[in-house]
Every structure is written in structure tokens, then in C-alpha cells.
Design a protein around this motif. Structure first.
Motif, short mmCIF file in Angstrom:
data_model
loop_
_atom_site.label_atom_id
_atom_site.label_comp_id
_atom_site.label_asym_id
_atom_site.label_seq_id
_atom_site.Cartn_x
_atom_site.Cartn_y
_atom_site.Cartn_z
N LYS A 1 0.82 -1.21 0.00
CA LYS A 1 0.00 0.00 0.00
C LYS A 1 0.86 1.27 0.00
O LYS A 1 2.07 1.21 0.26
N TYR B 1 -12.69 -1.72 -2.91
CA TYR B 1 -13.13 -1.75 -1.51
C TYR B 1 -14.63 -1.54 -1.35
O TYR B 1 -15.09 -1.14 -0.28
N HIS C 1 -16.74 -2.31 1.67
CA HIS C 1 -16.67 -1.43 2.84
C HIS C 1 -17.40 -0.09 2.62
O HIS C 1 -17.24 0.83 3.43
N PHE D 1 -15.02 4.51 7.56
CA PHE D 1 -13.66 4.81 7.10
C PHE D 1 -13.50 4.69 5.58
O PHE D 1 -12.39 4.83 5.06
N GLU E 1 -11.91 7.73 3.73
CA GLU E 1 -10.49 7.83 4.15
C GLU E 1 -9.67 6.72 3.47
O GLU E 1 -8.53 6.95 3.01
N LEU E 2 -10.25 5.53 3.37
CA LEU E 2 -9.57 4.38 2.77
C LEU E 2 -9.31 4.63 1.28
O LEU E 2 -8.20 4.39 0.79
N TYR F 1 -6.62 7.33 0.90
CA TYR F 1 -5.30 6.76 1.21
C TYR F 1 -4.79 5.85 0.09
O TYR F 1 -3.64 5.96 -0.34
N ARG G 1 2.90 -6.44 8.98
CA ARG G 1 2.24 -5.25 9.54
C ARG G 1 2.88 -4.83 10.86
O ARG G 1 3.02 -3.63 11.14
N ASN H 1 -1.89 0.42 6.77
CA ASN H 1 -1.32 -0.82 7.31
C ASN H 1 -0.47 -1.61 6.32
O ASN H 1 -0.37 -2.83 6.40
P1 ADP Z 1 -7.83 -6.55 6.18
O1 ADP Z 1 -7.10 -5.68 5.18
O2 ADP Z 1 -6.94 -6.94 7.33
O3 ADP Z 1 -8.53 -7.72 5.56
P2 ADP Z 1 -10.44 -5.22 6.39
O4 ADP Z 1 -10.88 -6.01 5.20
O5 ADP Z 1 -11.29 -5.25 7.61
O6 ADP Z 1 -8.95 -5.64 6.86
O7 ADP Z 1 -10.29 -3.68 5.97
C1 ADP Z 1 -9.75 -3.33 4.74
C2 ADP Z 1 -8.80 -2.17 4.93
O8 ADP Z 1 -9.55 -1.03 5.37
C3 ADP Z 1 -7.75 -2.38 6.01
O9 ADP Z 1 -6.64 -3.13 5.57
C4 ADP Z 1 -7.39 -0.95 6.36
O10 ADP Z 1 -6.50 -0.36 5.40
C5 ADP Z 1 -8.75 -0.26 6.26
N1 ADP Z 1 -9.42 -0.20 7.57
C6 ADP Z 1 -10.01 -1.23 8.23
N2 ADP Z 1 -10.53 -0.83 9.41
C7 ADP Z 1 -10.25 0.50 9.51
C8 ADP Z 1 -10.52 1.49 10.49
N3 ADP Z 1 -11.19 1.20 11.62
N4 ADP Z 1 -10.09 2.75 10.26
C9 ADP Z 1 -9.44 3.07 9.13
N5 ADP Z 1 -9.14 2.16 8.14
C10 ADP Z 1 -9.54 0.89 8.33
#
Ligand code: ADP
Length: 139
Positions: free
Chosen positions: A11, A51, A54, A59, A62-63, A66, A104, A114
Motif C-alpha cells: 500500500k 473496496y 466497505h 472509514f 479515508e480508505l 489513502y 504489519r 497498514n
Molecule cells: P484486512 O485488510 O486486514 O482484511 P479489512 O478487510 O477489515 O482488513 O479492511 C480493509 C482495509 O480497510 C484495512 O486493511 C485498512 O487499510 C482499512 N481499515 C479497516 N478498518 C479500519 C478502520 N477502523 N479505520 C481506518 N481504516 C480501516
């Protein structure tokens, strides 16, 4: 069913912080074979689509911001039990909760920034790999 392939992205924070080589080394040292790889930058539309699961989360904006803030490295990786083994190698979403020795824990900044993505299922590994690569880009 155990799969042989998973999909990853290094990332924007990982690249910004100069960790690309070290993370790729950890991946190769752990026994993953790189089947496809590209250095690229996600458009806003691509990040939103990638994504979209989500989209309702607080978030999401923001995601997307980013994930489009700089280049990424996208890759398809092969190994026996690839999805589960790669999730173990990257560690928990939040680096504060990730085990020692995970990517991580070593390189992520925060739960949001992350460092690395890893597919969470065989089905998503196939969808995500096809999202980034055509058949002729996979070796
Ligand atoms: P993972 O990547 O570990 O599978 P998730 O699928 O739950 O995790 O989330 C996707 C991505 O969204 C995460 O890797 C992270 O970059 C972001 N993310 C998840 N939870 C949060 C949060 N509470 N606040 C901000 N960004 C988040």
C-alpha cells in the motif's frame, strides 16, 4: 479447499516509507512465488470498486483517499495454502495487535495505513487478481 494463489498490494504508506524491497523480501523468503506484479497507482474509481464491500463503513472515504494517495505494488502470489499463509505473514489489520515478525507489525503505520493487503478467501483472491491482471500478465 486449500488454494495455491493469493493477491496482495503493497500500500502507499509502505512505498512512501521505503519498505518495498524489505516487504518483497519477506514474501519471497516465506516461500511465495511471484506470478504477476506491477507498480501502479489506483484511480479513485478503481479504489472505490476494490473496496466496495466497505462502502457503508465510516472509514470508506479515508480508505479510498489513502489508497489513491500514491503508487502501490500489486501482485499475485503462489504457494500451498496461499490465502491463509499470507494472512498469517501479514498479521492483524491493526499493527498494534499484529504478532511479532509479521509484515504489519514490522512496517505498518496504523490500522488504516497498514502497509499491505492480503485476500481473505480463495474466491476474493481470484476476483482481486483478475481486477489487476490480464491472463497474459500472469506467469
Ligand atoms: P484486512 O485488510 O486486514 O482484511 P479489512 O478487510 O477489515 O482488513 O479492511 C480493509 C482495509 O480497510 C484495512 O486493511 C485498512 O487499510 C482499512 N481499515 C479497516 N478498518 C479500519 C478502520 N477502523 N479505520 C481506518 N481504516 C480501516
Amino acid at each position: 479447499m486449500a488454494t495455491n494463489k493469493t493477491f496482495t498490494m503493497l500500500k502507499p504508506d509502505a512505498l512512501e516509507n521505503g519498505h518495498m524491497g524489505k516487504i518483497l523480501d519477506m514474501i519471497v523468503e516465506a516461500g511465495f512465488i511471484i506470478k504477476a506484479m506491477k507498480y501502479t497507482r489506483l484511480s479513485e474509481a478503481q479504489a472505490k470498486k476494490f473496496y466496495e464491500v466497505h462502502a457503508e463503513r465510516p472509514f470508506y472515504g479515508e480508505l479510498v483517499e489513502y489508497m489513491t494517495s500514491g503508487p502501490i505494488v500489486a501482485a499475485i502470489l503462489e504457494k500451498e495454502n496461499a490465502v491463509a499463509d499470507f494472512r498469517a505473514l501479514i498479521g492483524s489489520t491493526d499493527p498494534a495487535e499484529a504478532a511479532d515478525g509479521t509484515i504489519r507489525k514490522s512496517y505498518a503505520e496504523s490500522k488504516g495505513r497498514n502497509a499491505v493487503h492480503g485476500s481473505d478467501s480463495d474466491e476474493n483472491a481470484a476476483i482481486e487478481g483478475a481486477f489487476h491482471f490480464t491472463a497474459s500478465e500472469i506467469f
